[in-house]
Write an enzyme that holds these catalytic residues in place. Structure first.
Site, PDB file in Angstrom:
ATOM      1  N   GLU A  49       0.820  -1.223   0.000  1.00 21.65           N
ATOM      2  CA  GLU A  49       0.000   0.000   0.000  1.00 21.65           C
ATOM      3  C   GLU A  49       0.849   1.266   0.000  1.00 21.65           C
ATOM      4  O   GLU A  49       0.399   2.320  -0.444  1.00 21.65           O
ATOM      5  CB  GLU A  49      -0.965   0.001   1.193  1.00 21.65           C
ATOM      6  CG  GLU A  49      -2.056  -1.066   1.112  1.00 21.65           C
ATOM      7  CD  GLU A  49      -1.621  -2.422   1.667  1.00 21.65           C
ATOM      8  OE1 GLU A  49      -0.403  -2.612   1.923  1.00 21.65           O
ATOM      9  OE2 GLU A  49      -2.497  -3.296   1.845  1.00 21.65           O
ATOM     10  N   PHE A 111     -10.879  -6.836  14.700  1.00 16.39           N
ATOM     11  CA  PHE A 111      -9.868  -7.346  13.770  1.00 16.39           C
ATOM     12  C   PHE A 111      -9.526  -6.274  12.730  1.00 16.39           C
ATOM     13  O   PHE A 111     -10.418  -5.724  12.085  1.00 16.39           O
ATOM     14  CB  PHE A 111     -10.387  -8.622  13.092  1.00 16.39           C
ATOM     15  CG  PHE A 111      -9.419  -9.158  12.074  1.00 16.39           C
ATOM     16  CD1 PHE A 111      -8.163  -9.627  12.456  1.00 16.39           C
ATOM     17  CD2 PHE A 111      -9.753  -9.185  10.729  1.00 16.39           C
ATOM     18  CE1 PHE A 111      -7.261 -10.104  11.517  1.00 16.39           C
ATOM     19  CE2 PHE A 111      -8.864  -9.667   9.781  1.00 16.39           C
ATOM     20  CZ  PHE A 111      -7.606 -10.130  10.178  1.00 16.39           C
ATOM     21  N   GLN A 112      -8.269  -5.989  12.590  1.00 19.88           N
ATOM     22  CA  GLN A 112      -7.753  -4.988  11.637  1.00 19.88           C
ATOM     23  C   GLN A 112      -8.339  -3.601  11.858  1.00 19.88           C
ATOM     24  O   GLN A 112      -8.574  -2.856  10.915  1.00 19.88           O
ATOM     25  CB  GLN A 112      -7.945  -5.458  10.195  1.00 19.88           C
ATOM     26  CG  GLN A 112      -7.124  -6.705   9.902  1.00 19.88           C
ATOM     27  CD  GLN A 112      -6.971  -7.024   8.440  1.00 19.88           C
ATOM     28  OE1 GLN A 112      -7.881  -6.792   7.656  1.00 19.88           O
ATOM     29  NE2 GLN A 112      -5.820  -7.575   8.066  1.00 19.88           N
ATOM     30  N   MET A 473      24.482   8.385   0.498  1.00 19.31           N
ATOM     31  CA  MET A 473      24.402   9.708   1.111  1.00 19.31           C
ATOM     32  C   MET A 473      24.753   9.640   2.603  1.00 19.31           C
ATOM     33  O   MET A 473      25.385  10.546   3.146  1.00 19.31           O
ATOM     34  CB  MET A 473      23.004  10.297   0.901  1.00 19.31           C
ATOM     35  CG  MET A 473      22.852  11.732   1.374  1.00 19.31           C
ATOM     36  SD  MET A 473      24.098  12.820   0.659  1.00 19.31           S
ATOM     37  CE  MET A 473      23.222  13.470  -0.758  1.00 19.31           C
TER      38      MET A 473
HETATM   39  C1  LIG Z   1      18.962  14.353   0.210  1.00 15.49           C
HETATM   40  C2  LIG Z   1      18.238  15.655  -0.020  1.00 15.49           C
HETATM   41  C3  LIG Z   1      18.969  16.805  -0.270  1.00 15.49           C
HETATM   42  C4  LIG Z   1      18.329  17.995  -0.575  1.00 15.49           C
HETATM   43  N1  LIG Z   1      19.089  19.073  -0.918  1.00 15.49           N
HETATM   44  C5  LIG Z   1      18.461  20.185  -1.389  1.00 15.49           C
HETATM   45  C6  LIG Z   1      19.215  21.278  -1.930  1.00 15.49           C
HETATM   46  O1  LIG Z   1      20.439  21.257  -1.988  1.00 15.49           O
HETATM   47  N2  LIG Z   1      18.525  22.334  -2.417  1.00 15.49           N
HETATM   48  C7  LIG Z   1      17.153  22.382  -2.403  1.00 15.49           C
HETATM   49  O2  LIG Z   1      16.567  23.344  -2.904  1.00 15.49           O
HETATM   50  N3  LIG Z   1      16.427  21.385  -1.871  1.00 15.49           N
HETATM   51  C8  LIG Z   1      17.052  20.286  -1.390  1.00 15.49           C
HETATM   52  N4  LIG Z   1      16.283  19.250  -0.909  1.00 15.49           N
HETATM   53  C9  LIG Z   1      14.813  19.390  -0.929  1.00 15.49           C
HETATM   54  C10 LIG Z   1      14.294  20.166   0.280  1.00 15.49           C
HETATM   55  O3  LIG Z   1      14.293  19.324   1.402  1.00 15.49           O
HETATM   56  C11 LIG Z   1      12.872  20.704   0.010  1.00 15.49           C
HETATM   57  O4  LIG Z   1      12.027  19.652  -0.344  1.00 15.49           O
HETATM   58  C12 LIG Z   1      12.822  21.732  -1.103  1.00 15.49           C
HETATM   59  O5  LIG Z   1      13.811  22.709  -0.934  1.00 15.49           O
HETATM   60  C13 LIG Z   1      11.443  22.366  -1.112  1.00 15.49           C
HETATM   61  O6  LIG Z   1      11.302  23.149  -2.255  1.00 15.49           O
HETATM   62  P1  LIG Z   1      10.105  24.191  -2.352  1.00 15.49           P
HETATM   63  O7  LIG Z   1      10.089  25.056  -1.133  1.00 15.49           O
HETATM   64  O8  LIG Z   1      10.233  24.843  -3.677  1.00 15.49           O
HETATM   65  O9  LIG Z   1       8.817  23.248  -2.468  1.00 15.49           O
HETATM   66  P2  LIG Z   1       7.667  22.817  -1.404  1.00 15.49           P
HETATM   67  O10 LIG Z   1       8.257  22.290  -0.175  1.00 15.49           O
HETATM   68  O11 LIG Z   1       6.754  21.962  -2.169  1.00 15.49           O
HETATM   69  O12 LIG Z   1       6.981  24.193  -1.082  1.00 15.49           O
HETATM   70  C14 LIG Z   1       6.202  24.836  -2.040  1.00 15.49           C
HETATM   71  C15 LIG Z   1       5.659  26.122  -1.462  1.00 15.49           C
HETATM   72  O13 LIG Z   1       4.859  26.740  -2.460  1.00 15.49           O
HETATM   73  C16 LIG Z   1       3.602  27.097  -1.898  1.00 15.49           C
HETATM   74  N5  LIG Z   1       2.587  27.033  -2.943  1.00 15.49           N
HETATM   75  C17 LIG Z   1       1.903  25.946  -3.377  1.00 15.49           C
HETATM   76  N6  LIG Z   1       1.028  26.288  -4.344  1.00 15.49           N
HETATM   77  C18 LIG Z   1       1.177  27.615  -4.542  1.00 15.49           C
HETATM   78  C19 LIG Z   1       0.556  28.550  -5.392  1.00 15.49           C
HETATM   79  N7  LIG Z   1      -0.405  28.177  -6.273  1.00 15.49           N
HETATM   80  N8  LIG Z   1       0.932  29.842  -5.314  1.00 15.49           N
HETATM   81  C20 LIG Z   1       1.881  30.241  -4.432  1.00 15.49           C
HETATM   82  N9  LIG Z   1       2.510  29.393  -3.590  1.00 15.49           N
HETATM   83  C21 LIG Z   1       2.168  28.096  -3.649  1.00 15.49           C
HETATM   84  C22 LIG Z   1       3.355  26.084  -0.803  1.00 15.49           C
HETATM   85  O14 LIG Z   1       2.445  26.563   0.155  1.00 15.49           O
HETATM   86  C23 LIG Z   1       4.766  25.875  -0.244  1.00 15.49           C
HETATM   87  O15 LIG Z   1       5.079  26.800   0.761  1.00 15.49           O
HETATM   88  C24 LIG Z   1      16.908  18.061  -0.562  1.00 15.49           C
HETATM   89  C25 LIG Z   1      16.181  16.919  -0.258  1.00 15.49           C
HETATM   90  C26 LIG Z   1      16.820  15.724  -0.010  1.00 15.49           C
HETATM   91  C27 LIG Z   1      16.001  14.509   0.266  1.00 15.49           C
HETATM   92  C1  LIG Z   2      12.822   5.542   4.262  1.00 13.58           C
HETATM   93  C2  LIG Z   2      14.128   6.194   4.529  1.00 13.58           C
HETATM   94  N1  LIG Z   2      14.985   5.645   5.418  1.00 13.58           N
HETATM   95  C3  LIG Z   2      16.192   6.228   5.661  1.00 13.58           C
HETATM   96  C4  LIG Z   2      16.557   7.366   5.009  1.00 13.58           C
HETATM   97  C5  LIG Z   2      17.904   8.039   5.286  1.00 13.58           C
HETATM   98  N2  LIG Z   2      18.722   8.068   4.068  1.00 13.58           N
HETATM   99  C6  LIG Z   2      18.815   9.145   3.272  1.00 13.58           C
HETATM  100  S1  LIG Z   2      19.758   8.895   1.924  1.00 13.58           S
HETATM  101  C7  LIG Z   2      20.092   7.316   2.385  1.00 13.58           C
HETATM  102  C8  LIG Z   2      20.973   6.429   1.552  1.00 13.58           C
HETATM  103  C9  LIG Z   2      20.368   6.087   0.236  1.00 13.58           C
HETATM  104  O1  LIG Z   2      21.130   5.041  -0.329  1.00 13.58           O
HETATM  105  P1  LIG Z   2      20.879   4.588  -1.822  1.00 13.58           P
HETATM  106  O2  LIG Z   2      19.444   4.350  -2.034  1.00 13.58           O
HETATM  107  O3  LIG Z   2      21.796   3.487  -2.141  1.00 13.58           O
HETATM  108  O4  LIG Z   2      21.260   5.909  -2.639  1.00 13.58           O
HETATM  109  P2  LIG Z   2      22.704   6.624  -2.761  1.00 13.58           P
HETATM  110  O5  LIG Z   2      22.764   7.688  -1.710  1.00 13.58           O
HETATM  111  O6  LIG Z   2      23.742   5.575  -2.577  1.00 13.58           O
HETATM  112  O7  LIG Z   2      22.689   7.213  -4.141  1.00 13.58           O
HETATM  113  C10 LIG Z   2      19.453   7.006   3.600  1.00 13.58           C
HETATM  114  C11 LIG Z   2      19.568   5.711   4.299  1.00 13.58           C
HETATM  115  C12 LIG Z   2      15.613   7.920   4.122  1.00 13.58           C
HETATM  116  N3  LIG Z   2      15.845   9.061   3.476  1.00 13.58           N
HETATM  117  N4  LIG Z   2      14.437   7.297   3.871  1.00 13.58           N
END
Ligand SMILES: Cc1cc2nc3c(=O)[nH]c(=O)nc-3n(C[C@H](O)[C@H](O)[C@H](O)COP(=O)(O)OP(=O)(O)OC[C@H]3O[C@@H](n4cnc5c(N)ncnc54)[C@H](O)[C@@H]3O)c2cc1C
Ligand SMILES: Cc1ncc(C[n+]2csc(CCOP(=O)(O)OP(=O)(O)O)c2C)c(N)n1
Ligand SMILES: [Mg+2]
Length: 569
Positions: A49, A111-112, A473
């Protein structure tokens, strides 16, 4: 007309324009599944799911419509939790329908039985517990309305078994949504517009922070017009990638933790930040105390709760971005900002034109090569669905997206296991599009059971596993901040190519740079799903990197510039 609650579910979905749902049956949702046999809606049987929710989410992100996931009570519903939280963090509109035990059994540990409205209260935009057939239509129609209006998000409708089995008269007109107290159409007062225009036209060093809200609002053209008129450089968040074309001369690339070095420097030097539909995530700002210290800030945002949440702003314009920009545009002046853009260009130096493909082959296969090749071969026109980790960041750096909704990734929750199911939803929403999954060896194993869904539905999706033998990462953080103690990050992987074959799909393995393009081409022309196991350099890291909580300009740079993505400023 008299109908059962179960029949009303499908009638309402049809009325909302739903053509496909992603689900998994069980006891408490069986009446709905039985009624489904009399509906025209396509049901895709998932293998877990969580997968159904990511598929609905991928469908929503790729199409802009609401995605729908269905599950039974208890474990079916709780398996949805990660997908719901993922959609909530990234403002993705999905409706989840769950079966619930009979209304008279609620609270008896039947159940469930799980109190799924209680569990999902903090991770849904709204949710409903429906205990009577008369409530089914109002709840479902309202769920769609709430999911797609204002700031989009997930809505859950939990329907007891007796509400599905019982009958009532069904009058869709009487069920029009009227959620009390819900105001998705707030507007900023006009003096905020006057102040915004003054700040914009006075600014010498403005930067547009282009966020996901641009895509959600369909405001790409307005943002480009705004930037071009004012000569204002733009940078995107991870979720803002594609909101403006990567090739636009004013688009500097991604900001933040793994953003381009020159972008982060430009933000720190700016005198005005124009935040367009972005929420100043901590991956974007680094240390809030030293973030953009010389800049005034204007925030255009649909959700008032985002204003002054992380970053205090000077002007807030509440509303749908597109409408707000249309009002601002005629008042935007066009001063000469060539000096400011020249300063940013100087920060880029040679690195802006560096082409990793032309670096000599040193016998190593880097993830960056694989992703760059996929970009070239697909001419930047594929929809790429990424998982979470290093490969996700390299994709953001090396695949240049030209159009909105062509990068689908879990940003806010960073949900490993997202990519494969989200790509299924994407392919269903955009059957004519070329869809690529870029996924780590770790994350792939979290939801790889959905290969069976791909096989059963005969979907054509290209899967690139960036296999570095590590939870890369996390290994990178251990390398940088924990003296290379690689606790619980090395992976012993299955043979991914053989695994694909076991699902009845084609599997390929690539270990050298020369093997990348032929494998990509083979996948593109196969007409069916191909899983490619790219065995890449094991201990490569993503650069630059702003350590969590550090100043945005305090980036860790690649020690020897082999395939660095950002400038050497
Ligand atoms: C491993 C990892 C590394 C990351 N590194 C980076 C990085 O280096 N740089 C980076 O940028 N991000 C990075 N992120 C992503 C980060 O965590 C955020 O998800 C991202 O920055 C959010 O982008 P956002 O604010 O544009 O989008 P969202 O979080 O989706 O926010 C969108 C905003 O727009 C608003 N909005 C929605 N609809 C409308 C509308 N019609 N009009 C006006 N406003 C609206 C919402 O209310 C919200 O506040 C990383 C994520 C991961 C998992
Ligand atoms: C469900 C979940 N568990 C743990 C993490 C923490 N986490 C972030 S990146 C990462 C490693 C991802 O490894 P892989 O899928 O091999 O990608 P790589 O970074 O090697 O490209 C982990 C464990 C997460 N983001 N999501
Ligand atoms: Mg890995």
């Amino acid at each position: 007309m008299n109908k059962t609650g179960a029949e009303i579910i499908w009638e309402c979905l049809e009325r909302e324009g739903v053509t496909t749902v992603f689900g998994y049956p069980g006891g408490a949702i069986l009446p709905a599944y039985d009624a489904m046999t009399r509906s025209s809606i396509r049901h895709i049987l998932v293998r877990h799911e969580q997968g159904a929710t990511h598929m609905a989410d991928g469908y929503a992100r790729a199409s802009g419509d609401v995605g729908v996931a269905i599950a039974t009570s208890g474990p079916g519903a709780t398996n949805m939790v990660t997908g719901i939280a993922t959609a909530m963090m990234d403002s993705s509109p999905i409706v989840c329908i769950t079966g619930q035990v009979g209304s008279r059994l609620i609270g008896s540990d039947a159940f469930q039985e799980t109190d799924i409205t209680g569990v999902t209260l903090p991770i849904t935009k709204h949710n409903y517990l429906v205990t009577r057939p008369e409530e089914v239509a109002p709840a479902i129609l309202e769920a769609f309305y709430v999911a797609r209006t204002g700031r989009p998000g997930p809505v859950l409708v939990d329907i007891t078994k007796d509400a599905q089995q019982g009958s009532c008269t069904f009058d869709p007109a009487a069920a029009e949504p009227h959620p009390p107290g819900y105001r998705p159409d707030l507007r900023a007062p006009s003096h905020e517009y006057t102040e915004a225009i003054e700040l914009i036209n006075r600014a010498e060093r403005p930067v547009i922070l282009a966020g996901h809200g641009i895509i959600l609002s369909g405001a790409g053209d307005e943002v480009i017009a705004f930037a071009e008129r004012g000569g204002i450089p733009m940078t995107t968040t991870l979720l803002g990638i594609g909101s403006v074309p990567a090739s636009h001369p004013l688009n500097m690339g991604m900001m933040g933790m793994h953003g381009e070095a020159w972008v982060n420097h430009a933000i720190q030097d700016a005198d005005l930040l124009l935040a367009f539909g972005m929420r100043f995530d901590d991956r974007v700002t680094g240390n809030l105390k030293t973030y953009a210290p010389t800049a005034k800030k204007i925030h255009i945002e649909i959700d008032p709760a985002e204003i002054n949440k992380n970053v205090m702003v000077d002007v807030a314009l509440i509303g749908d971005l597109r409408g707000v920009l249309q009002e601002l545009l005629p008042h935007v002046a066009a001063p000469d900002r060539g000096e400011w853009r020249g300063r940013i260009d100087a920060l880029k130096g040679d690195s802006a034109v560096r082409d990793i493909q032309n670096l000599p082959d040193n016998g190593h296969l880097y993830a960056a090569h694989v992703i760059n090749d996929i970009w070239r071969e697909t001419k930047g026109e594929a929809i790429v669905v990424t998982d979470v980790g290093q490969h996700q960041m390299w994709e953001a750096q090396y695949y240049k997206h030209e159009a909105p909704r062509t990068l689908i990734t879990s940003g806010g929750l960073g949900t490993m296991g997202f990519a494969l199911p989200a790509a299924i939803g994407t392919k269903v929403a955009r059957p004519d599009a070329e869809v690529w999954v870029i996924v780590g060896d770790g994350g792939f194993q979290m939801t790889m059971c959905e290969l069976a869904t791909i096989a059963q539905e005969r979907l054509d999706i290209n899967v690139a596993i960036i296999n570095n033998g590590y939870l890369g990462m996390v290994r990178q953080w251990q390398e940088f901040f924990y003296d290379r103690r690689y606790a619980a990050t090395p992976l012993l992987n299955p043979d991914f190519a053989k695994l694909a074959e076991a699902f009845g799909l084609q599997g390929l393995r690539v270990r050298s740079r020369s093997g990348v393009v032929p494998a990509v081409e083979a996948a593109r022309t196969a007409g069916a799903t191909v899983v490619i196991d790219f065995q890449v350099e094991q201990e490569d890291s993503v650069y630059p990197m702003v350590p969590a909580g550090a100043d945005l300009h305090a980036m860790i740079r690649r020690p020897g510039a082999i395939v660095e993505s950002a400038g050497d400023a």
